[in-house]
Design a protein around this motif. Structure first.
Motif, short mmCIF file in Angstrom:
data_model
loop_
_atom_site.label_atom_id
_atom_site.label_comp_id
_atom_site.label_asym_id
_atom_site.label_seq_id
_atom_site.Cartn_x
_atom_site.Cartn_y
_atom_site.Cartn_z
N TYR A 126 7.87 40.07 -12.80
CA TYR A 126 8.27 41.46 -12.64
C TYR A 126 7.04 42.33 -12.91
O TYR A 126 6.08 41.88 -13.54
CB TYR A 126 9.35 41.86 -13.66
N LYS B 97 10.41 52.08 -13.82
CA LYS B 97 11.32 50.99 -14.14
C LYS B 97 10.66 49.64 -13.87
O LYS B 97 9.68 49.52 -13.16
CB LYS B 97 12.61 51.11 -13.35
N VAL B 98 11.23 48.62 -14.48
CA VAL B 98 10.77 47.26 -14.25
C VAL B 98 11.29 46.81 -12.88
O VAL B 98 12.47 46.97 -12.57
CB VAL B 98 11.31 46.34 -15.35
N MET C 105 2.00 46.90 -15.69
CA MET C 105 2.26 45.78 -16.58
C MET C 105 2.96 44.70 -15.76
O MET C 105 3.90 45.00 -15.02
CB MET C 105 3.18 46.19 -17.73
N PHE D 95 5.05 41.18 -16.02
CA PHE D 95 5.79 40.34 -16.95
C PHE D 95 6.26 39.07 -16.25
O PHE D 95 6.74 39.13 -15.11
CB PHE D 95 7.05 41.06 -17.46
N PHE E 131 11.50 37.58 -21.54
CA PHE E 131 10.25 38.08 -21.00
C PHE E 131 9.07 37.78 -21.92
O PHE E 131 9.20 37.79 -23.15
CB PHE E 131 10.34 39.59 -20.79
N GLY E 132 7.93 37.57 -21.29
CA GLY E 132 6.69 37.47 -22.03
C GLY E 132 6.20 38.85 -22.43
O GLY E 132 6.78 39.87 -22.03
N PRO E 133 5.12 38.90 -23.20
CA PRO E 133 4.60 40.18 -23.69
C PRO E 133 3.92 41.02 -22.62
O PRO E 133 3.65 42.20 -22.82
CB PRO E 133 3.60 39.77 -24.78
N ARG F 99 -1.37 43.80 -19.00
CA ARG F 99 -1.62 45.15 -18.49
C ARG F 99 -2.82 45.09 -17.56
O ARG F 99 -3.93 44.78 -17.98
CB ARG F 99 -1.91 46.12 -19.64
N GLN G 47 22.96 43.34 -18.89
CA GLN G 47 22.18 43.06 -20.09
C GLN G 47 21.46 44.34 -20.53
O GLN G 47 21.14 45.19 -19.70
CB GLN G 47 21.16 41.96 -19.81
N TYR H 140 18.04 45.62 -22.67
CA TYR H 140 16.73 45.22 -23.20
C TYR H 140 16.12 46.41 -23.92
O TYR H 140 16.40 47.57 -23.62
CB TYR H 140 15.78 44.81 -22.06
N GLN I 70 12.27 48.00 -25.21
CA GLN I 70 10.83 47.91 -25.00
C GLN I 70 10.15 48.92 -25.90
O GLN I 70 10.35 50.13 -25.75
CB GLN I 70 10.47 48.19 -23.53
N GLY J 271 4.54 50.30 -24.45
CA GLY J 271 3.47 49.46 -23.96
C GLY J 271 3.61 47.99 -24.26
O GLY J 271 2.65 47.23 -24.09
N ARG J 272 4.78 47.57 -24.68
CA ARG J 272 4.96 46.18 -25.07
C ARG J 272 5.94 45.48 -24.13
O ARG J 272 6.35 46.01 -23.12
CB ARG J 272 5.47 46.11 -26.51
N GLY J 273 6.29 44.25 -24.48
CA GLY J 273 7.20 43.47 -23.66
C GLY J 273 8.65 43.86 -23.83
O GLY J 273 9.00 44.70 -24.65
N LEU J 274 9.49 43.23 -23.03
CA LEU J 274 10.92 43.50 -23.06
C LEU J 274 11.61 42.50 -23.97
O LEU J 274 11.41 41.29 -23.85
CB LEU J 274 11.50 43.37 -21.65
N HIS K 237 15.19 41.02 -25.22
CA HIS K 237 16.61 40.95 -24.86
C HIS K 237 17.47 41.29 -26.07
O HIS K 237 17.25 40.77 -27.17
CB HIS K 237 16.95 39.55 -24.36
N LEU L 32 23.94 40.56 -23.84
CA LEU L 32 24.48 40.34 -22.49
C LEU L 32 25.99 40.48 -22.57
O LEU L 32 26.62 39.94 -23.49
CB LEU L 32 24.08 38.96 -21.98
N PHE M 198 16.69 49.65 -21.76
CA PHE M 198 16.98 49.47 -20.33
C PHE M 198 18.22 48.61 -20.16
O PHE M 198 18.40 47.62 -20.87
CB PHE M 198 15.82 48.73 -19.64
N LEU N 135 16.95 40.29 -11.79
CA LEU N 135 17.53 41.38 -12.56
C LEU N 135 17.07 42.70 -11.95
O LEU N 135 15.93 42.83 -11.53
CB LEU N 135 17.08 41.31 -14.02
N PHE O 215 16.69 46.59 -12.90
CA PHE O 215 16.62 47.43 -14.09
C PHE O 215 16.83 48.89 -13.75
O PHE O 215 16.48 49.37 -12.67
CB PHE O 215 15.23 47.29 -14.75
N GLY O 216 17.36 49.61 -14.73
CA GLY O 216 17.42 51.07 -14.65
C GLY O 216 16.11 51.68 -15.14
O GLY O 216 15.18 50.97 -15.52
N LYS O 217 16.06 52.99 -15.14
CA LYS O 217 14.85 53.70 -15.53
C LYS O 217 14.69 53.79 -17.03
O LYS O 217 13.60 54.11 -17.53
CB LYS O 217 14.85 55.10 -14.93
#
Lengths: 115, 113
Positions: free
Chosen positions: A35, A42-43, A89, A91, A106-108, A111, B33, B35, B37, B40-43, B45, B48, B88, B101, B103-105
């Motif tokens: 992703y 958004k992702v 980013m 992922f 998800f991974g970190p 960037r 689901q 999530y 964040q 600036g980092r990962g998602l 979970h 669900l 999200f 998946l 995702f929303g905003k």
């Protein structure tokens, strides 16, 4: 919850250069996903990969993108000739183990900044 | 499109208050689901909920799902400053065996100490 690592954490590249982003799931997975998330947006799904083949890809995943599993464990996302709009980013994600396979972990992220 | 859309876009509350975020989607789903964040980092979970479930709890999180309205809510009770993050919702794309998946905003939550 499966653990996923990604390398590099940050990458700066010049427009037109090739980049390879790596994903290393701790446990052995057949399925993985990529992703991306442009800053402030958004992702977005890019591609899913199952058993060494692309199973689904989005409109974003054009000919500039490719995915591989070069050594049976790592997964890579390659962008052949980066564009400014590839800055985002990125992922990777893997499904959960039995009982939670619908969940994606998800991974970190990496960037990527294209100059 | 399938996208989940959250509201509000941003929410600022005081520590100890409850935070409620909503998500709407457009087509049929198998599950939804949530999530989190950090900037600036990962998602990460969170939870669900399946299409045949109406409510689910996990610690200070409570998720509801109303498939007739195609909406879900995430409630964080007794919020803490550490809950500050973007949240999200993500729905599975229940068509043709796809597992992506959507995702929303997101809702950007700020919990003030």
């Amino acid at each position: 919850e499966p653990e996923v690592t990604q390398t590099p954490s940050h990458q700066v590249t010049q427009m037109g250069q090739e980049v390879i982003l790596r994903c290393v799931p701790i446990s052995n997975h057949l399925y993985f996903y990529w992703y991306r998330q442009i800053l402030g947006q958004k992702v977005e799904f890019l591609v899913s990969f199952y058993n060494n083949e692309i199973s689904e890809k989005s409109e974003i995943f054009d000919d500039q993108f490719s995915v591989e599993r070069p050594d049976g464990s790592n997964f890579t996302l390659k962008i052949r000739s980066t564009k400014l709009e590839d800055s985002a980013m990125y992922f990777c994600a893997v499904p959960g183990t039995s009982g939670s396979q619908e969940t994606q972990y998800f991974g970190p992220g990496t960037r990527l900044l294209v100059l | 499109s399938q996208q989940g859309e959250e509201d509000p876009q941003a929410l600022s509350i005081q520590e100890g208050e409850n935070a409620t975020m909503n998500c709407s989607y457009k087509t049929s789903i198998n599950n939804l689901q949530w999530y989190r964040q950090n900037s600036g980092r990962g998602l990460v979970h969170l939870i669900l909920i399946r299409s045949n479930e109406r409510e689910k709890h996990s610690g200070r999180l409570r998720v509801t799902l109303d498939t007739s309205k195609k909406s879900s809510s995430l409630l964080i009770t007794a919020s803490r400053a550490a809950d500050t993050a973007s949240y999200f919702c993500a729905t599975d794309w229940n068509q043709g065996g796809s597992e992506k998946l959507v995702f929303g905003k997101g809702t950007k939550l700020t919990v003030n100490p």
